[in-house]
Design a protein around this motif. Structure first.
Motif, mmCIF file in Angstrom:
data_model
loop_
_atom_site.group_PDB
_atom_site.id
_atom_site.type_symbol
_atom_site.label_atom_id
_atom_site.label_comp_id
_atom_site.label_asym_id
_atom_site.label_seq_id
_atom_site.Cartn_x
_atom_site.Cartn_y
_atom_site.Cartn_z
ATOM 1 N N THR A 791 -4.552 2.960 -2.297
ATOM 2 C CA THR A 791 -3.523 2.643 -1.307
ATOM 3 C C THR A 791 -3.847 1.333 -0.600
ATOM 4 O O THR A 791 -2.976 0.477 -0.400
ATOM 5 N N LYS A 792 -5.121 1.171 -0.234
ATOM 6 C CA LYS A 792 -5.534 -0.073 0.420
ATOM 7 C C LYS A 792 -5.282 -1.283 -0.482
ATOM 8 O O LYS A 792 -4.819 -2.325 -0.021
ATOM 9 N N TYR A 793 -5.593 -1.126 -1.758
ATOM 10 C CA TYR A 793 -5.417 -2.246 -2.695
ATOM 11 C C TYR A 793 -3.943 -2.642 -2.786
ATOM 12 O O TYR A 793 -3.599 -3.814 -2.705
ATOM 13 N N HIS A 794 -3.057 -1.650 -2.954
ATOM 14 C CA HIS A 794 -1.622 -1.950 -3.044
ATOM 15 C C HIS A 794 -1.121 -2.618 -1.769
ATOM 16 O O HIS A 794 -0.332 -3.569 -1.823
ATOM 17 N N LEU A 795 -1.573 -2.127 -0.628
ATOM 18 C CA LEU A 795 -1.141 -2.707 0.643
ATOM 19 C C LEU A 795 -1.621 -4.153 0.783
ATOM 20 O O LEU A 795 -0.902 -5.015 1.277
ATOM 21 N N ALA A 796 -2.861 -4.417 0.338
ATOM 22 C CA ALA A 796 -3.413 -5.779 0.464
ATOM 23 C C ALA A 796 -2.742 -6.755 -0.499
ATOM 24 O O ALA A 796 -2.778 -7.958 -0.275
ATOM 25 N N CYS A 797 -2.137 -6.235 -1.581
ATOM 26 C CA CYS A 797 -1.431 -7.095 -2.540
ATOM 27 C C CYS A 797 0.005 -7.360 -2.129
ATOM 28 O O CYS A 797 0.709 -8.140 -2.791
ATOM 29 N N ALA A 798 0.458 -6.715 -1.061
ATOM 30 C CA ALA A 798 1.855 -6.849 -0.638
ATOM 31 C C ALA A 798 2.163 -8.293 -0.234
ATOM 32 O O ALA A 798 1.285 -9.022 0.228
#
Length: 931
Positions: A791-798
């Motif tokens: 979840t953190k990774y997806h959020l940081a790629c936003a």
């Protein structure tokens, strides 16, 4: 040797009385362990294990082998202790046979009654079989010698010391400062040999020692007289009273030759010469305590400690009584250096041992020393002595403190070995027999057209675009040819279950879907500071039989190097521009600008300013990065279809936008690249200029500038070869890599994982980890929430605009809802009017579109929580129309920089009249209005 044996014999006899008349070797067994430990400390022996058996054994060895001085020290210890260590064993049974034998032997000897008593005492505890006439005769000689000495001591009123000097008391006269007094002092003659005392007639010895006593007294008196005569008046250190008191109070017997001074007075004199915390007077030395500081290596810290100066009492008294100008500086410096050098040496050994344990952690010397100091200060106190026990304790604590770090480092080493060969992180691509094809050529050379034609003919394919707008164009091109296709971008997905082709932004590539052909557009972007990793990852990992790359000629050598690393076939096809491109000789005045011209600027502010200027004579379209792809597309359509005559744009048009541009004019030839303001590179000039003169629309394309300085930079770089793109390339971890790092390192902080990847990863191929500054900044935000690593990774790629407080606030609201597992609703903002009146209102509307892009991007990854996808998409259309209407306006007004009120058209000032009166008009006059 005889003299030494004589001394030892005396000591042997004297110590027996403390062991119930047993010899030392027997009696020492009865001494308690505590007392034995104290004895070793008195003897200065500290490295002995305090085990009674071992201590007794060691003392027996010392007693048998040591010099008489060591035996004397042992005797002194028991004399000061005063206790008698009696035996518990019964003696009566042993005495009977022994006494009979002693009595029988005594009858054979010619002895007096007193001699008989002493012999009987000497052999009372000796085993019977060891008592012989020869031993008793030897003992008798010794007894008679001792009795003779005792008689001499009574006759001469004195004592023989251990060296057989005759010690006696004498009255000495003192005359000083008109005062006369006598003082009893203990004096001693020169030593007398054993042979002399044993063989010489008693009266002769008395006469000789008597004469020696007179000579000794006379010599001492002369010494006193000489000493008193040498005293200066006034004295440098002592008053008359202090001198007289010292002489009177000095003890009769002393180990120093100069009169002793009271401890209080000695302290006063010493403290006048050195900044001492304490002064102690001992029998033969003065102990001075001094507070000192030591600067520690690799640290700004200083350590305070107490230093002991051992000064010889004899020498100090000599300096004082002789009024010499002594000081302790040299002694202090020498002792301090010796003490500190020894400490630093042991400290260095301690740090080096810790450094060996922590080799994998690569601590700097500053960090290593700081860690050691943390434990050292707890144990050191005010001493400057690292004992072996302290050394062991510190190393144990240090090892315990780095244990987890060492485990983590070992895991990092394992991880580095696992993903060092970057190409193997893409198993599907490696399992295929891929062919690489590179289309290179200038803009308008047809390289991308040829690649797309090949893609259309393939049964399955992938088009990877640098921008969402180009991905959308690719999707529509494929659909127009009747090819079932899907569109996948960060914020929009149009999925067709029957699709054979996918058009996607390059970051959204799916490495698990294998195809026949993959087209990677604008491959020179592999050199981009922020996004270059996406092209490198795609070239290495695209799961396609044929990978067609299109780009500018300066990427050629880099792709060749990459193909060699991959061990894959590479075909290079070079394209020429299809129509000529001419460079204008002189600057173009704004009044001379014709329809079909694109004016290039490098900031949103400059684009809007130029749009306003040219709107007086033309209908103008604008394109800049902050606009949504939909608005950019609409503005491009208006220009393409002739609704507008002039296009004002940033270098966003340089990447794949097909527009009917006849002339490209640079308003400036410099840009801010995120770090510095600089002139355009040749590759940038050529990429932008190449948009002029589209094949089939205009025979020729023209390139120029609005100003001479810009034209100079353009002319210099127009035909200059673009800088070759060199290896190594930036690469970045995808989600699977992040999960792998997280698992091996047992780390849930995305920032820590990214930093590990950036700083610690060393690749076998021509790669290095991308810097990912924006992603790192986003990771700091997401790490403050309780979320899993995916979840953190997806959020940081936003898609984030980190400079926009509005976007960041929205982003944090979304993350907070995800953490609480609550639905995230889209709240549509209210707009005033059908278009923005000021640049600030336009910027706010642009941020609102970015908010929707962020919402939609997240909705594809967290569709269970982002429940207003349709509402957000619908309102994006409203905002885009609002922005389009704004851009159709002739000009935008300014707003007051203090209160935000819209200013009059063409206002020369940056604040409104109301704010001016409130903030700048004062009772005593006016200030100049800010412009």
């Amino acid at each position: 040797m005889a003299r030494k044996n004589k001394k030892n014999s005396k000591i042997n006899q004297r110590i027996r009385k403390y062991f119930d008349d047993d010899p030392f070797d027997v009696g020492i067994e009865r001494v308690e362990s505590k007392t034995l430990s104290e004895l070793f400390a008195t003897l200065g022996i500290y490295d002995i294990e305090h085990n009674k058996t071992l201590m007794v054994k060691t003392l027996r060895m010392i007693w048998s082998e040591a010099e008489s001085s060591m035996r004397q020290d042992i005797l002194n210890f028991f004399e000061s202790d005063g206790r008698v260590y009696k035996s518990d064993r019964p003696k009566k049974e042993l005495v009977f046979d022994r006494e009979d034998k002693i009595n029988a032997l005594l009858e054979e000897l010619d002895v007096s009654q007193e001699e008989a008593v002493r012999l009987r005492e000497a052999y009372l505890h000796v085993r019977s079989k060891k008592i012989t006439i020869e031993k008793m005769e030897s003992s008798l000689r010794h007894i008679r010698f001792e009795m003779k000495k005792e008689k001499l001591e009574r006759e001469l009123e004195g004592l023989f010391d251990l060296d057989d000097c005759f010690e006696f008391n004498a009255s000495l006269k003192y005359e000083l400062y008109e005062q006369h007094f006598h003082k009893i002092l203990t004096l001693k003659t020169k030593p007398y040999s054993y042979e002399y005392l044993e063989t010489t007639d008693f009266d002769a010895i008395v006469q000789k020692i008597g004469q020696d006593k007179v000579a000794t007294v006379q010599q001492k008196q002369e010494s006193i007289d000489s000493f008193l005569a040498s005293l200066k008046y006034p004295h440098a250190y002592l008053s008359t009273k202090e001198i007289l008191d010292a002489l009177r109070a000095s003890p009769p017997k002393s180990k120093v030759s100069y009169p002793l001074i009271s401890q209080k007075l000695l302290k006063k004199i010493v403290k006048s010469k050195i900044d001492a915390e304490g002064v102690e007077l001992h029998e033969e030395e003065v102990l001075i305590h001094v507070n000192e500081q030591l600067s520690l290596p690799y640290s700004e810290q200083k350590i305070s400690y107490k230093l002991e100066l051992h000064v010889e009492l004899e020498g100090l008294l000599e300096e004082i009584w002789n009024a010499k100008r002594f000081n302790f500086d040299a002694i202090l410096a020498e002792v301090k250096k010796e003490h500190e050098d020894e400490f630093l040496l042991t400290l260095d050994a301690l740090v080096k041992e810790c450094e060996e344990y922590a080799q994998l952690l690569h601590f700097s010397q500053e960090e290593l020393h700081a860690r050691v100091y943390g434990y050292l200060f707890e144990l050191l106190g005010q001493s400057l002595n690292i004992t072996p026990k302290m050394h062991r304790k510190i190393t144990r604590r240090f090892l315990h403190s780095i244990h987890d770090e060492l485990i983590k480092k070992q895991r990092e080493a394992l991880l580095a070995r696992t993903i060092r060969d970057f190409k193997n992180l893409f198993p599907i691509a490696r399992s295929m027999q891929r062919k690489l094809i590179l289309h290179i050529g200038p803009t308008n050379s047809g390289k991308t057209y040829e690649a797309m034609q090949h893609l259309k003919e393939a049964d399955t394919g992938y088009y990877l675009a640098p921008l969402r707008l180009l991905a959308l164009e690719g999707y529509e091109t494929l659909k127009a040819e009747g090819i079932e296709s899907s569109l996948i971008t960060g914020e929009e997905q149009i999925l067709d279950d029957e699709a054979t082709h996918i058009s996607s932004t390059i970051e959204m590539m799916n490495y698990e879907v294998d195809v026949d052909v993959c087209v990677i557009d604008e491959v020179q972007m592999i050199d981009d500071r922020d996004r270059g990793w996406a092209w490198a990852n795609a070239i290495i990992g695209a799961p396609a039989k044929e990978v067609i790359m299109t780009g500018s000629p300066n990427v050629k050598e880099a792709i060749v190097a990459l193909a060699e690393y991959l061990g894959e076939e590479l075909e290079i096809r070079e394209f020429e521009r299809k129509n000529p491109l001419e460079l204008l000789e002189k600057p173009t005045h704004p009044k001379e600008v014709e329809a079909g011209t694109a004016i290039i600027a490098f900031s949103r502010k400059d684009v809007l300013r130029l749009k306003q200027n040219f709107s007086k004579d033309f209908e103008v379209s604008v394109v800049y990065g902050n606009l949504s792809p939909e608005v950019r597309r609409e503005e491009a359509r208006r220009f393409r279809e002739g609704e507008t005559q002039i296009l004002v744009a940033t270098d966003a048009i340089a990447m794949g936008m097909n527009l009917p541009i006849k002339t490209v004019l640079f308003s400036k030839a410099e840009k801010f690249d995120g770090i510095i303001q600089r002139n355009l590179f040749p590759s940038e000039v050529q990429q932008i200029a190449g948009r002029a003169g589209r094949y089939g629309l205009h025979e020729n394309g023209y390139v120029g500038a609005l100003h001479g300085d810009a034209l100079h930079v353009v002319r210099k770089n127009f035909n200059k070869p673009a800088k070759e793109i060199k290896v190594p390339f930036k690469v970045m971890a995808n989600l699977e890599h992040i999960k792998l790092v997280s698992t091996i390192l047992e780390e849930n902080s995305l920032e820590e994982i990214l930093r590990f990847f950036i700083k610690n990863m060393v690749f076998d191929g021509p790669f290095y980890a991308a810097s990912l500054d924006d992603m790192l900044e986003a990771s700091r935000i997401v790490d403050s929430y309780d979320l899993d690593i995916a979840t953190k990774y997806h959020l940081a790629c936003a898609p984030l605009t980190l400079k926009s407080a509005y976007i960041i606030s929205t982003y944090e609201r979304y993350i907070n809802a995800l953490e609480k597992k609550e639905p995230v609703y889209y709240h549509a903002p209210k707009l005033t009017g059908s278009y923005a009146q000021t640049s600030e209102e336009l910027l706010r509307a642009e941020d609102m579109v970015k908010e929707i892009s962020l919402y939609l991007w997240l909705s594809y990854r967290f569709n269970d929580y982002f429940v207003d996808e349709n509402k957000a998409r619908a309102y994006r259309g409203v905002l885009n129309k609002y922005i389009e209407e704004t851009l159709r306006q002739t000009q935008l007004n300014q707003s007051c920089k203090l209160c935000g009120t819209v200013l009059p058209v063409n206002s020369k000032y940056s604040i409104c009249q109301k704010c001016f009166k409130k903030n700048y008009v004062h009772k005593r006059g006016h200030r100049r209005l800010p412009r």
